[in-house]
Design a protein around this motif. Structure first.
Motif, short mmCIF file in Angstrom:
data_model
loop_
_atom_site.label_atom_id
_atom_site.label_comp_id
_atom_site.label_asym_id
_atom_site.label_seq_id
_atom_site.Cartn_x
_atom_site.Cartn_y
_atom_site.Cartn_z
N GLU A 103 -43.04 62.38 19.52
CA GLU A 103 -43.87 62.61 18.33
C GLU A 103 -43.15 62.17 17.06
OE1 GLU A 103 -44.77 66.79 18.66
OE2 GLU A 103 -46.33 66.43 20.16
N GLY A 132 -43.14 58.55 16.51
CA GLY A 132 -44.45 57.95 16.29
C GLY A 132 -45.03 57.28 17.52
N VAL A 133 -44.66 57.77 18.70
CA VAL A 133 -45.17 57.20 19.94
C VAL A 133 -46.37 58.03 20.40
CG1 VAL A 133 -44.66 56.68 22.35
CG2 VAL A 133 -42.87 56.42 20.61
N PRO A 134 -47.57 57.42 20.47
CA PRO A 134 -48.72 58.18 20.97
C PRO A 134 -48.58 58.41 22.48
CG PRO A 134 -49.38 55.94 20.35
CD PRO A 134 -47.93 56.07 20.05
N PHE A 135 -48.86 59.61 22.92
CA PHE A 135 -48.72 59.92 24.34
C PHE A 135 -49.59 61.10 24.70
CE2 PHE A 135 -45.78 62.78 22.34
CZ PHE A 135 -45.83 63.94 23.11
N GLU A 136 -49.79 61.24 26.00
CA GLU A 136 -50.46 62.39 26.59
C GLU A 136 -49.46 63.00 27.56
OE1 GLU A 136 -54.06 63.03 29.89
OE2 GLU A 136 -53.69 61.05 29.04
N SER A 178 -52.75 55.07 25.61
CA SER A 178 -51.46 55.64 25.26
C SER A 178 -50.61 55.92 26.50
CB SER A 178 -51.65 56.93 24.45
OG SER A 178 -52.20 57.94 25.26
N LYS A 228 -41.30 65.95 24.15
CA LYS A 228 -42.52 65.77 23.36
C LYS A 228 -42.17 65.58 21.89
CE LYS A 228 -45.40 68.86 26.05
NZ LYS A 228 -46.26 70.05 25.94
N GLU A 243 -46.25 48.64 24.84
CA GLU A 243 -46.77 49.95 24.42
C GLU A 243 -46.52 50.20 22.94
OE1 GLU A 243 -48.99 53.22 25.51
OE2 GLU A 243 -48.41 51.61 26.86
#
Length: 195
Positions: free
Chosen positions: A17, A20-24, A2, A13, A192
């Protein structure tokens, strides 16, 4: 694998979210004021872009192979650049200065991997503030402080901050603090997100 967001910004953030973008989230350890000082007479637009790039680069060198998104926003009113307020009274001073004027809000984003910037983009929104009375400013900060303490421009457009303005020209996401549509396009280009 991710995306890494080089920020702890609640607004950024929330945008990722919701999209729908997965991230850390991994905040970048950079001295923003020192970098601004090094840039000297750079415009607010150039400074926002350089800060976004610096954040992405700082985290990308710590996380090999990972795609890192850096972002930054700056506000300029009547030729004067504003950072986040230093306290509630400073926030009130900012709002008094902004009253009746046009705020230029520059939001920038950059993608980096392994210490190299792969993409960057800046966007501008112009926000016309209405005349703000001291009574309104006191009541507004009574409701919005400390939530706006980390907000350049002393507002959250998705909350009571919308009451500050007469009109807004520019992309909604830019006003929220990141040019999201351009970011999503770049994430698709770099594999991505599904095209």
């Amino acid at each position: 694998m991710s995306l890494i967001l080089a920020s702890q910004s609640g607004s950024r953030k929330a945008m990722l979210e919701a999209a729908g973008v997965p991230f850390e989230a991994v905040p970048a350890a950079i001295d923003e004021r020192a970098l601004e000082a090094q840039l000297g007479g750079a415009t607010a637009a150039q400074t926002a872009l350089e800060l976004a790039r610096a954040k992405a680069l700082a985290v990308s060198t710590q996380r090999p192979g990972r795609l890192v998104l850096g972002s930054d926003s700056l506000v300029s009113v009547a030729g004067r650049r504003f950072d986040k307020p230093q306290g509630r009274e400073d926030a009130a001073d900012h709002l008094r200065f902004f009253s009746g004027q046009v705020m230029e809000l520059y939001s920038a984003a950059a993608l980096a991997r392994d210490g190299a910037v792969l993409w960057d983009h800046g966007a501008l929104a112009r926000l016309k503030l209405r005349e703000l009375s001291d009574r309104f400013i006191t009541a507004y900060l009574g409701h919005e402080w400390p939530a706006v303490s980390g907000c350049v421009g002393v507002f959250r457009i998705e909350a009571r901050g919308v009451q500050l303005f007469e009109s807004i020209e520019g992309d909604h996401f830019t006003v929220l603090g990141m040019p999201l549509l351009a970011v999503l396009g770049a994430l698709r280009e770099h594999g991505e997100l599904a095209a």
